[in-house]
Design an enzyme around this catalytic site. Sequence first.
Site, PDB file in Angstrom:
ATOM      1  N   ASP A 144      74.564 121.104  57.409  1.00 20.17           N
ATOM      2  CA  ASP A 144      73.941 121.321  55.792  1.00 20.17           C
ATOM      3  C   ASP A 144      73.576 122.752  55.969  1.00 20.17           C
ATOM      4  O   ASP A 144      72.129 122.949  56.588  1.00 20.17           O
ATOM      5  CB  ASP A 144      73.173 120.285  55.548  1.00 20.17           C
ATOM      6  N   ASP A 175      75.641 126.343  48.049  1.00 19.34           N
ATOM      7  CA  ASP A 175      75.229 125.067  48.458  1.00 19.34           C
ATOM      8  C   ASP A 175      76.328 124.048  48.866  1.00 19.34           C
ATOM      9  O   ASP A 175      77.290 123.699  48.088  1.00 19.34           O
ATOM     10  CB  ASP A 175      74.528 124.209  47.543  1.00 19.34           C
TER      11      ASP A 175
END
Length: 412
Positions: free
Chosen positions: A284, A100
């Site tokens: 992202d 992440d």
Amino acid sequence: MVPYRSFSPLLTLPALALLSLSASALPTSHYRTASSTATLKLAVRINSYGAKNIAAADRARIRALQARGSSSVDATNDVTTYTASIGVGSPATYYTLLVDTGSSNTWVGANKAYQKTTTSHDTGNEFYVPYGPDGRDYVSGEEYTDTVTLNSNLVITNQSIGVGSASASETSGLDGLDGILGLGPVDLTQRTITNTYEAATVTDNLYAQKTISSEVLGVFFVPASTDDSSGELTFGGYDASKITGDVNYVPITSTSPANEYWGIDQSINYGDTEILSETAGIVDTGTTFIFIASDAFDKYQSATGGTLDEGTGLLQISSDQYDKLSSLYFITGGGTYELTPNAQIWPRSLNTAIGGTTDSIYLVISSTGSSSGSGLDFTNGYCFLERFYSVYDTTNSRVGFATTEYTSATTN
């Protein structure tokens, strides 16, 4: 850090039809590889949601981001999930962690229990990271420092890790994931650990311990529709063998709250028409689709003729409308990145994974739910990043993009 995502069952990703997009990098590009790099291979899974509206889940997370939920962390609401097997302790116990770039705390314990070894040290501090704006879902526990092994060339000593478990609603859906490998900016660790201002990330410590020569992370995603749907992280630079052009760098935006993440300034054109003037947003890996401010989305919907599908939360178009689509152009840092008509649609062989029907055509551009001017007016998610190599340069506060062999694929 990208806040809200609910965990859902995961399935092995099958070979599927290619997505597509093309790009041209303009004169501000640079071509450089750090002298000391090491690569971590990733595994990819696809989340099976049935009728769950993934666009709505992504949008809820973006709203939390706009509210600057700085103690929130990205979990899993995307269709495609990249994981890595990470060793903790000596001898190492291996945990399957979500990779992440939108969060920065590394933690274990959601499924497999933490195993203490001679390198484990309980700092006496506690950590707490809520998922999303309401704090009902969270991870909490104790902070340890320990040896973390990414691979044989990437071993970190005295790395801060959280040891705990997610809340019951989150744990029930992790389905084999043991926690998160946080690769976002270090600022996102602030206020997550008691008696600690911020905790060095794995990338910070690899650089501080001279394992890598520059604090740079390269991310390569293979499109979900290919036979080899894997990916890799390159610490200390980028993998020049994965790109087909120069890396074009974009400085981190000064606009809040996007500047707390991997945020950049960008404008977007649909064909020759500007639909989003230059504004701040984020890059992202954890967001599935591409999100743009509601006023820009309204222009896009009007231009494409798409109608909102309640099951997926995405715009649906006919075959005739698809034939008339224009390209989208993402303009940032002197580079122009073209998202072709083929790249703007979700792979039809994956339609059921997002609650759609097999033969329908869904667009991957969605609305943030708020008008431009929020300080976070777009999110370049997985549907963008699987077509471009991305570089996250902490030392020089910038993000880079480059074309790959998959950039101009047109088989979706």
